[in-house]
Design a protein around this motif. Structure first.
Motif: not given
Length: 223
Positions: A1-10, A213-223
């Motif tokens: 399943m693709a990732i469509r939304t990323v929710v962040f803790d503060v 940065h690592q997280l963003a690249d990982w998530a972007a590959e799974r959209t």
């Protein structure tokens, strides 16, 4: 399943809390290194931040001391954060994820003042959820029910398994997010992140990242 939304803790996900704890150390009359070391030792032994404060000041009442501090210095930074506390990787990582078509949401355990502070940073997110505004905090499942609703408001019809929740703790972030049907990422930074990433429970996370940065690249590959 693709990732469509990323929710962040503060705290320690988007915001570096070093200056907040340093101000607490100053208020309690404890050297910064001693205070930070005490917190780390208590956490390592399975205690909480409240336990660490109580060790430094026996009988410490956080709510009462926060109220006294607010009355004494109503216009000060006290235990709050601002633009200068934002981790430097937040804005470029958010840009990467938005370019990949991801919706971005913030939801964490924070006091009411955190909502306006985050909104003032103009991070380009699609929603902000604050525990004290909701009346429920992590790791309560009801908090993650609110996260699901916030994500759906940003992207109607989204499924829980299309949401990635990002935080620095296994107990407050990874495990309850997974229990709510979301995917989860563990960030290795802050008072908890490095230690929690070394635990067996960290394997429940979909990914463990050293920075956004690592997280963003990982998530972007799974959209």
């Amino acid at each position: 399943m693709a990732i469509r939304t990323v929710v962040f803790d503060v705290g320690e996900t988007l915001v570096d809390e070093t200056r907040i704890f340093a101000r607490w150390a100053d208020r309690l009359g404890v050297p910064h290194m001693a205070f930070f070391g005490t917190i780390g030792g208590v956490i390592a032994s399975g205690g909480t931040l409240t336990d660490a404060f109580d060790l430094v000041v026996p009988g410490f009442d956080l709510a009462a001391e926060s109220a006294r501090w607010r009355a004494e210095d109503p216009g000060g930074e006290r235990e709050h954060f601002g633009e200068r506390d934002l981790y430097p990787d937040v804005r470029p990582a958010f840009d990467t994820m938005r370019r990949a078509g991801l919706s971005l949401v913030i939801a964490g355990n924070q006091p009411p003042e955190a909502g306006p502070a985050l909104a003032a940073m103009d991070l380009g997110v699609d929603g902000i959820g604050i525990s004290d505004d909701w009346g429920v905090s992590k790791p309560d499942p009801a908090f993650f029910d609110r996260v699901l609703k916030l994500a759906d408001a940003a992207r109607p019809g989204i499924g829980a398994d299309e949401i990635l929740y990002v935080g620095d703790r296994v107990d407050n972030d990874v495990l309850p997010a997974r229990a709510a049907g979301m995917r989860a990422a563990l960030l290795r930074r802050g008072l908890y992140g490095y230690r929690h990433a070394a635990t067996p429970e960290a394997r429940r996370a979909d990914t463990v990242a050293d920075d956004l940065h690592q997280l963003a690249d990982w998530a972007a590959e799974r959209t």
